[in-house]
Design an enzyme around this catalytic site. Structure first.
Site, short mmCIF file in Angstrom:
data_model
loop_
_atom_site.label_atom_id
_atom_site.label_comp_id
_atom_site.label_asym_id
_atom_site.label_seq_id
_atom_site.Cartn_x
_atom_site.Cartn_y
_atom_site.Cartn_z
N HIS A 120 39.69 40.14 39.31
CA HIS A 120 37.80 39.35 39.38
C HIS A 120 37.54 40.22 38.61
O HIS A 120 36.49 38.63 38.01
CB HIS A 120 37.97 40.12 41.50
CG HIS A 120 36.30 39.38 41.62
ND1 HIS A 120 36.86 37.96 41.82
CD2 HIS A 120 35.27 39.58 41.81
CE1 HIS A 120 35.63 37.86 42.70
NE2 HIS A 120 34.58 38.65 42.46
N HIS B 222 33.95 33.13 46.64
CA HIS B 222 33.60 34.47 47.38
C HIS B 222 35.16 33.66 48.76
O HIS B 222 34.71 33.57 49.64
CB HIS B 222 32.53 33.74 48.29
CG HIS B 222 32.32 35.38 48.45
ND1 HIS B 222 31.21 35.86 48.95
CD2 HIS B 222 32.37 36.25 47.18
CE1 HIS B 222 30.75 37.24 48.51
NE2 HIS B 222 31.32 37.88 47.26
#
Length: 739
Positions: A54, A100
């Site tokens: 990420h 998300h």
């Protein structure tokens, strides 16, 4: 991992505690090599989040280098909080899309809400005022109760945050497929307006300059959120709920105004959102970019919970927080601005010459790590790639034209498919008129926002048909870019650039990495041909649940410029008597189509073909025709083919449409061939339009609210209002029915 007593460096090594944080044995050995010693608990925590996919893109960096990132409009490409493109007159637009996904699968309301909050901060950290939000959502079968729960709460979370923070949510896309049942996708995009002189960077320059913490207090929410976002969702997913952040949109609104005022102050050196990896990423990245270091006193970090450790403070992903670097001696001036908005503005450290991140807690050094080791020296992997067996099987299939026995019933069934049906149930929950600059609201091919005190407007969209990408990642990736550009052009805008959100399964599986690599190849090729560079984006890998990956879903967010208000074009018919044109060639292409899903319940075969040069030329001539004032409406023909695009042209207008089809009716209506537009033209301009575009006149807009299709062997006549009831009622019906 919250512990009352932190493990020792020896325990971290012997018990392989680093592995529970997502680090491999080799990565732990590399940390030891970089430090020249074994890391303590706080330090291994810093590495675990900064070396997660990420934050580091360690599995995707070699692939991302294939994207073109420069162009005549690009002011800021990848590497900062958001990309920026020039729109003339000293003005620019900043935009970015982020995922998300994992948080939204566990806590859909807060997961979606904080996704919106995070992308907003990326935009105003660049100095831009956020002016619009968009999203791209994927869910499983809407017949399932869990999917309904996720869908409803994600939409509520997006609406709750966006509406309260006062930024219009103007567009997006929603699709449903069993491939997403265990792993929904929630991608949020924000667009902001900025003047060239206000552009900021996340950089920590100037030895002795102050590092200031601005915004909400730090709690224990979101600890290891970046690591959580870089692993597959397993049976224990619900136990990861503490890794989901909690948002406060009213605090965000204050933070926007405070930061945009601070940005005007000459004492500001750099600014960055505390997003993924919180204080760790913002401090390490800002220092690394400047070739400097940062020393922070964690005792000064505003905390909303007692007894927080350095590990917890550094890894917390509490929302609505920014890190500023301010010229020494001007701290009081910055604090005065921020406290005026009711927020904390506290000096927590300073820039140092030594290129380390040094953390002091209760008078002792809690961690000391080279900033480049965290930010730049993360390992980069060149993963093995393998063509999946399914792809080879699909490529060997002969194209088949489906048999449709009941044309009218099938047409209605296609319109009622949740991925094609009206998304009014979604967007009516969003405030799309706040700020009063929305010219074209949700429902058309792209949203349009006017730039105040100018004649200019911005068109914006998000797009991806993941079924095509699954069938053929390279072609499907190119189609995602082409369709986004098509929607921008159909709105009267010139495409400027794009941001991407690459949602894929595990790169550790060679077949999964092949999908990622091929999709990016196709996207990059389309970007070069259509002159739409990639100015930023996000990679979300490990979107798998119990070993089952999602469809490869490279979402494209694109922005275009409309020079004059008279060029703004929508997808809705304007007047009876207008001639309906079809631009582009229709071939028998049903792989990944809505009709195939309806009949077979799955996709197979070949994705639609795409000739990029033909795509470029078709878009060019349509945009020219729009600017010449010949076009009254334009609509991209995409999912569902003409069977979806034709009624959508007249839904909500009171008009009907009468067309003649002189080719195979199933192909004409349900094929999903690319590079096609439905266009309406005043009959006085029809001849000129035909000459300019080589478009085919297929019918007219009518006063009667009837959809008429004249084929060689039959006449189809349906009431538009009845079709509209089917199209509008599908999703509300699913959401009110018992699973």
């Amino acid at each position: 991992m919250l512990l009352t007593t932190e493990p020792t460096a020896t325990q971290i090594r012997d018990e392989r505690i680093y592995a529970t944080m997502g680090l491999s044995d080799d990565e732990y050995a590399l940390v030891v090599s970089l430090l020249g010693r074994e890391p303590n608990y706080t330090e291994i925590g810093l590495f675990s989040v900064m070396w997660s996919e990420h934050c580091s893109y360690k599995n995707s960096k070699p692939v991302l280098r294939k994207f073109p990132t420069t162009g005549k409009h690009v002011l800021q490409g990848p590497g900062e909080g958001a990309g920026i493109v020039d729109i003339g007159d000293g003005q620019a637009v900043a935009f970015k899309i982020e995922s998300h996904n994992h948080p939204s699968a566990i806590e859909p309301y807060q997961g979606a809400a904080t996704g919106v909050g995070g992308i907003i901060r990326d935009i105003f950290s660049m100095g831009a005022r956020p002016i619009a939000l968009l999203n791209s959502l994927r869910f499983g079968d809407l017949n399932e109760s869990r999917v309904k729960h996720l869908f409803g709460h994600v939409v509520s979370g997006i609406a709750g945050y966006g509406n309260c923070v006062g930024i219009p949510t103007v567009g997006g896309e929603v699709a449903f497929d069993p491939a997403y049942s265990g792993n929904p996708l929630v991608n949020a995009m924000c667009v902001g307006f900025i003047r060239h002189e206000d552009i900021q960077k996340g950089i920590a320059e100037g030895v002795g300059n102050s590092v200031m913490y601005v915004g909400a207090t730090t709690g224990r929410d979101g600890i290891h959120g970046a690591t959580f976002a870089s692993e597959e969702l397993g049976e224990d997913a619900d136990e990861k709920r503490p890794a989901v952040q909690v948002g406060d949109p009213f605090m965000e609104k204050l933070l926007i105004e405070a930061c945009l005022e601070v940005i005007k102050h000459p004492a500001l050196v750099g600014i960055q959102d505390m997003g993924a990896a919180g204080l760790t990423s913002s401090s390490a990245e800002m220092a690394s970019k400047a070739g400097m270091g940062i020393e922070m006193n964690l005792d000064l970090v505003p905390q909303r919970e007692t007894g927080m450790t350095p590990y917890e403070m550094m890894l917390s992903e509490s929302q609505e927080r920014m890190l500023l670097v301010v010229k020494a001696g001007h701290e009081d001036e910055i604090e005065a601005i921020v406290t005026k908005w009711g927020l904390h503005a506290i000096k927590v450290g300073e820039v140092i010459e030594e290129k380390v991140l040094r953390l002091v807690h209760q008078g002792e050094v809690a961690a000391e790590v080279p900033v480049d080791a965290l930010a730049e020296d993360a390992p980069v992997y060149h993963k093995p790639s393998k063509v999946p067996a399914y792809y080879e099987a699909f490529q060997a299939m002969e194209p088949v034209t489906p048999i449709v026995e009941d044309m009218m019933a099938t047409w209605k069934d296609v319109l009622a498919m949740p991925s094609i049906a009206s998304k009014r149930w979604v967007y009516e929950q969003y405030d799309h008129m706040v700020q009063t600059s929305t010219v074209v609201a949700p429902g058309s091919d792209a949203a349009v926002i006017r730039i105040r005190e100018t004649e200019k407007s911005l068109a914006m969209t998000t797009d991806c048909n993941a079924k095509y990408v699954y069938l053929d990642p390279r072609v499907g990736g190119a189609i995602a870019v082409a369709e986004a550009a098509r929607n921008i052009v159909a709105s009267g805008a010139e495409p400027l650039a794009l941001t991407d959100c690459l949602n894929f399964g595990s790169p550790d599986k060679p077949e999964g990495f092949w999908q990622l690599d091929q999709a990016v190849e196709g996207m990059a090729e389309a970007c070069r041909t259509l002159d739409t560079p990639v100015i930023g984006g996000n990679v979300s890998l490990y979107n798998e649940s119990n070993g089952q990956a999602i469809y490869p879903t490279p979402v494209v967010g694109m922005v275009g410029l409309i020079e004059k208000p008279e060029h703004i074009t929508t997808s809705f018919a304007k007047q009876a008597g207008d001639v309906v044109f079809l631009l582009g060639e229709t071939k028998a292409e049903f792989g990944g189509s809505a009709l195939q899903m309806l009949q077979d319940g799955k996709v197979s075969g070949h994705a639609p073909t795409l000739d990029l040069e033909n795509e470029r030329q078709t878009q060019k001539v349509l945009l020219h025709a729009i600017r010449e004032g010949l076009v009254t409406a334009a609509h991209d023909v995409s999912e569902g083919g003409l069977a979806a695009a034709l009624p959508e042209l007249v839904f909500g207008t009171g008009f009907g449409v009468d067309v003649t089809i002189d080719t195979d009716l199933v192909t004409a209506l349900f094929s999903e061939s690319q590079s096609r537009f439905l266009v309406t033209v005043d009959k006085a301009h029809a001849e000129a339009f035909a000459r300019m575009t080589n478009g085919t006149a297929i019918g007219t807009v009518t006063e009667a609210s009837t959809l008429v299709v004249r084929a060689s062997d039959r006449l189809i006549e349906m009431d538009v209002q009845e079709l509209e009831r089917v199209w509008e009622g599908a999703i509300p019906c699913y959401m009110t029915s018992e699973a």
